[in-house]
Design an enzyme around this catalytic site. Structure first.
Site, PDB file in Angstrom:
ATOM      1  N   GLU A 260       0.887  -1.181   0.000  1.00 47.35           N
ATOM      2  CA  GLU A 260       0.000   0.000   0.000  1.00 47.35           C
ATOM      3  C   GLU A 260       0.916   1.219   0.000  1.00 47.35           C
ATOM      4  O   GLU A 260       1.339   1.685   1.052  1.00 47.35           O
ATOM      5  CB  GLU A 260      -0.885  -0.006   1.261  1.00 47.35           C
ATOM      6  CG  GLU A 260      -1.824  -1.180   1.351  1.00 47.35           C
ATOM      7  CD  GLU A 260      -3.017  -1.072   0.411  1.00 47.35           C
ATOM      8  OE1 GLU A 260      -3.167  -0.038  -0.272  1.00 47.35           O
ATOM      9  OE2 GLU A 260      -3.791  -2.026   0.353  1.00 47.35           O
ATOM     10  N   CYS A 294      -2.242   9.194   2.188  1.00 44.32           N
ATOM     11  CA  CYS A 294      -1.894   8.570   0.912  1.00 44.32           C
ATOM     12  C   CYS A 294      -2.912   8.977  -0.146  1.00 44.32           C
ATOM     13  O   CYS A 294      -2.601   9.051  -1.325  1.00 44.32           O
ATOM     14  CB  CYS A 294      -1.851   7.058   1.051  1.00 44.32           C
ATOM     15  SG  CYS A 294      -3.323   6.391   1.822  1.00 44.32           S
TER      16      CYS A 294
HETATM   17  P1  NAD Z   1       8.149   5.191   4.774  1.00 38.44           P
HETATM   18  O1  NAD Z   1       8.222   4.411   3.520  1.00 38.44           O
HETATM   19  O2  NAD Z   1       9.240   6.133   5.089  1.00 38.44           O
HETATM   20  O3  NAD Z   1       8.066   4.185   6.034  1.00 38.44           O
HETATM   21  C1  NAD Z   1       7.060   3.190   6.115  1.00 38.44           C
HETATM   22  C2  NAD Z   1       7.494   2.110   7.102  1.00 38.44           C
HETATM   23  O4  NAD Z   1       8.623   1.425   6.571  1.00 38.44           O
HETATM   24  C3  NAD Z   1       7.932   2.629   8.472  1.00 38.44           C
HETATM   25  O5  NAD Z   1       7.422   1.792   9.473  1.00 38.44           O
HETATM   26  C4  NAD Z   1       9.448   2.516   8.399  1.00 38.44           C
HETATM   27  O6  NAD Z   1      10.061   2.387   9.655  1.00 38.44           O
HETATM   28  C5  NAD Z   1       9.581   1.231   7.607  1.00 38.44           C
HETATM   29  N1  NAD Z   1      10.909   0.975   7.021  1.00 38.44           N
HETATM   30  C6  NAD Z   1      11.881   1.845   6.698  1.00 38.44           C
HETATM   31  N2  NAD Z   1      12.964   1.182   6.211  1.00 38.44           N
HETATM   32  C7  NAD Z   1      12.646  -0.130   6.195  1.00 38.44           C
HETATM   33  C8  NAD Z   1      13.322  -1.321   5.801  1.00 38.44           C
HETATM   34  N3  NAD Z   1      14.566  -1.308   5.317  1.00 38.44           N
HETATM   35  N4  NAD Z   1      12.687  -2.505   5.942  1.00 38.44           N
HETATM   36  C9  NAD Z   1      11.429  -2.559   6.429  1.00 38.44           C
HETATM   37  N5  NAD Z   1      10.731  -1.466   6.839  1.00 38.44           N
HETATM   38  C10 NAD Z   1      11.326  -0.270   6.720  1.00 38.44           C
HETATM   39  O7  NAD Z   1       6.726   5.936   4.774  1.00 38.44           O
HETATM   40  P2  NAD Z   1       6.168   7.032   5.785  1.00 38.44           P
HETATM   41  O8  NAD Z   1       6.894   8.315   5.589  1.00 38.44           O
HETATM   42  O9  NAD Z   1       6.061   6.471   7.157  1.00 38.44           O
HETATM   43  O10 NAD Z   1       4.670   7.170   5.245  1.00 38.44           O
HETATM   44  C11 NAD Z   1       4.286   7.969   4.182  1.00 38.44           C
HETATM   45  C12 NAD Z   1       4.151   7.169   2.903  1.00 38.44           C
HETATM   46  O11 NAD Z   1       3.242   6.084   3.097  1.00 38.44           O
HETATM   47  C13 NAD Z   1       3.544   7.990   1.777  1.00 38.44           C
HETATM   48  O12 NAD Z   1       4.199   7.675   0.581  1.00 38.44           O
HETATM   49  C14 NAD Z   1       2.105   7.537   1.749  1.00 38.44           C
HETATM   50  O13 NAD Z   1       1.458   7.747   0.510  1.00 38.44           O
HETATM   51  C15 NAD Z   1       2.253   6.094   2.073  1.00 38.44           C
HETATM   52  N6  NAD Z   1       0.996   5.529   2.584  1.00 38.44           N
HETATM   53  C16 NAD Z   1       0.291   4.715   1.748  1.00 38.44           C
HETATM   54  C17 NAD Z   1      -0.938   4.221   2.177  1.00 38.44           C
HETATM   55  C18 NAD Z   1      -1.763   3.344   1.285  1.00 38.44           C
HETATM   56  O14 NAD Z   1      -2.660   2.692   1.798  1.00 38.44           O
HETATM   57  N7  NAD Z   1      -1.538   3.288  -0.006  1.00 38.44           N
HETATM   58  C19 NAD Z   1      -1.422   4.540   3.453  1.00 38.44           C
HETATM   59  C20 NAD Z   1      -0.656   5.353   4.265  1.00 38.44           C
HETATM   60  C21 NAD Z   1       0.564   5.846   3.819  1.00 38.44           C
END
Ligand code: NAD
Length: 505
Positions: A260, A294
């Site tokens: 997502e 998102c």
């Molecule tokens: P992000 O990608 O920076 O982080 C998401 C998660 O990934 C966090 O828990 C982070 O700690 C983890 N992470 C980071 N490095 C990792 C690794 N190497 N291995 C595993 N996990 C790791 O995103 P963010 O800034 O927290 O959130 C914003 C983003 O999320 C935006 O792009 C938004 O559009 C998206 N989002 C999408 C949806 C959807 O349903 N499509 C919903 C909410 C947010």
């Protein structure tokens, strides 16, 4: 703060739950900061490598029992969880607002979403239907059953610190999976508070090991989850670049993912649209959650005949947006999550100007305590490089269109495909937008905005948004494995396709 106490958030907190809270010396500390004030609001002990192993082992043990618990009985746990969440709706809503920065009303909305998905999952626990189908062989039948997958990983983003966990956890639990949740390190207190609520329920039902928590860096414990062959499914919510990494890492070991990822959501406003409705929806979609959903509205594709009226009404609304303390009931827009988000916002506005975009309402940092900005509206061309990206901030692009075909072409001409909408009273435009030749997103709305989905429909997006589906409809199937069985209830040896094998003619 009284509500923190109510949620069990006092002192230095453990960030590891493995059927019981694990803590002690020698673990790295994570400090949680309020984006509205910059003040520390809590300290959490992060999960160590050894803790991870303990979580995995206890989850696996718990799963062995949980998978054999009848699904409707698993549903009763989730029914109680919904009731427990109802009791804690206000304190948890406040905590979401304090730690993530969305306004209190949206914090409450998030907890309501948790309750809604739990209610949905209770019904689902009696509807994990498999099919039976006729066999071509006499006295045979074929059936499909859906079985639990195992211990699944749930990695969530900061912007929906509690609801997205519940979307996954409620379905996974009734489907018979145990789970390990890795929340964003920007919202660890929300995760500990939710875990405390879940624990009260799990204890009553003697299933504490089913719901587990790890808190730590993505690059350490997150990575561990991606690479762990014992985890058959990783449900990941986050940015496109991170999602790509998750897909590659889990895919390499042939594990499954639900992705997502980010969106670049557009609203189409046709020449016959109800302009006030469109303005209100775009205002909520672009400014709500400070543009950090998102599904936030990033682009408006507005017909040239109504562009002037639409923009002037929208700018008027922007001039009066109340920005401030997200817990104050008069606030409409809270802070961005952190300094990094402000830097990304400022960079995007610079890029817009450099590419020749026209600023219609200037966004800027608000000096002082906390990560506050003013929202921005800019007129741009759809093919600007910056417009093709998701900037996770209240930056709205206005793009002119001159027909429904022009609108759909520009609408689809971005790499992401999450949510979309059209404002029109014209039946042909509306139907075209949701036809196979229309919006290429996972979600397309008519006469309502891009953000604010209900849990009943499957939620998710196409293209770089990752193709995952969560929440309602038949998204539950992703949390289970399908077992197809052919059963011979006669006594003859009969092969399919009429094959004769070792028999006389
Ligand atoms: P992000 O990608 O920076 O982080 C998401 C998660 O990934 C966090 O828990 C982070 O700690 C983890 N992470 C980071 N490095 C990792 C690794 N190497 N291995 C595993 N996990 C790791 O995103 P963010 O800034 O927290 O959130 C914003 C983003 O999320 C935006 O792009 C938004 O559009 C998206 N989002 C999408 C949806 C959807 O349903 N499509 C919903 C909410 C947010």
């Amino acid at each position: 703060m009284e509500f923190m106490k109510e949620l069990g958030l006092e002192g230095v907190l453990s960030g590891t739950y493995a059927g019981e809270w694990i803590s002690g010396e020698g673990r790295d500390q994570l400090v949680s900061v309020s984006p509205a004030t910059g003040e520390t609001i809590g300290t959490i002990l992060q999960t160590s490598e050894a803790d991870y192993e303990r979580v995995m082992q206890s989850s696996t043990e718990a799963w062995k029992k949980w998978r054999m618990t009848p699904a409707p009985i698993r549903g009763l746990v989730i029914r109680d969880l919904a009731d427990e969440l109802r009791k804690f709706k206000e304190p948890l809503g406040k905590l979401v607002s304090l730690e993530m920065g969305k306004i209190y009303q949206e914090g409450l909305g998030e907890v309501q979403e948790m309750i809604d998905i739990c209610d949905f999952a209770v019904g689902l626990s009696r509807q994990l239907y498999g099919k039976t189908m006729p066999s071509e062989r006499p006295e045979h039948r074929i059936q499909e059953q859906w079985h639990p997958l195992g211990v699944i990983g749930i990695i969530t983003a900061f912007n929906f610190p509690v609801a997205v966990y519940a979307w996954n956890a409620a379905l996974a639990a009734v489907c018979g999976d145990a789970m390990i949740w890795k929340p964003s390190s920007k919202t660890p207190l929300c995760a500990v508070a939710v875990q405390n609520i879940v624990n009260r329920v799990a204890k009553r039902h003697d299933c504490e090991g089913v719901f587990n928590l790890i808190i730590g860096k993505g690059s350490t414990v997150g990575e561990r989850l991606l690479q762990d062959k014992r985890v058959p499914l990783v449900s990941f919510t986050g940015s496109v670049p991170m999602g790509r990494h998750v897909s590659e890492t889990v895919g390499r070991r042939l594990g499954r993912t639900i992705l997502e990822l980010g969106g670049n959501n557009a609203v189409v406003v046709m020449e016959d649209a109800d302009i006030d409705n469109a303005v209100n929806s775009v205002f909520f979609g672009a400014v709500g959650t400070s543009g950090q959903r998102c599904t936030s509205t990033r682009r408006v594709l507005v017909h040239k005949d109504v562009k002037g009226e639409f923009v002037s009404k929208l700018v008027e609304k922007y001039q009066h947006v109340r920005i401030g303390d997200p817990l104050d009931s008069s606030t409409v827009m809270g802070p961005l999550v952190d300094e990094q988000a402000i830097v990304a916002y400022e960079r995007a506005m610079d890029e817009v100007k450099k590419a020749g975009g026209k600023i219609l309402y200037a966004g800027e940092r608000i000096e002082g305590k906390g990560s506050f900005v003013k929202p921005c509206i800019a007129e741009v061309k759809n093919d600007f490089k910056i417009v093709q990206e998701e900037t996770f901030a209240p930056l709205l692009y206005i793009i002119e269109i001159d027909s429904i075909d022009d609108a759909i072409e520009k609408h689809n001409d971005v790499p992401q495909g999450l949510s979309s909408s059209i404002f029109t009273r014209n039946f042909h435009y509306a139907e075209k937008f949701v036809s196979p030749a229309g919006s290429d997103c996972g979600m397309a709305n008519i006469n309502l905005g891009t953000s604010g989905a209900e849990i009943g429909g499957a939620f998710g997006g196409e293209k770089e948004t990752g193709g995952g589906r969560e929440s309602g409809s038949d998204a539950w199937k992703l949390y289970m494995r399908r077992l197809t069985s052919a059963i011979n209830y006669g006594s003859e040896f009969v092969l399919a396709q009429g094959i004769k094998f070792g028999e006389d003619d």
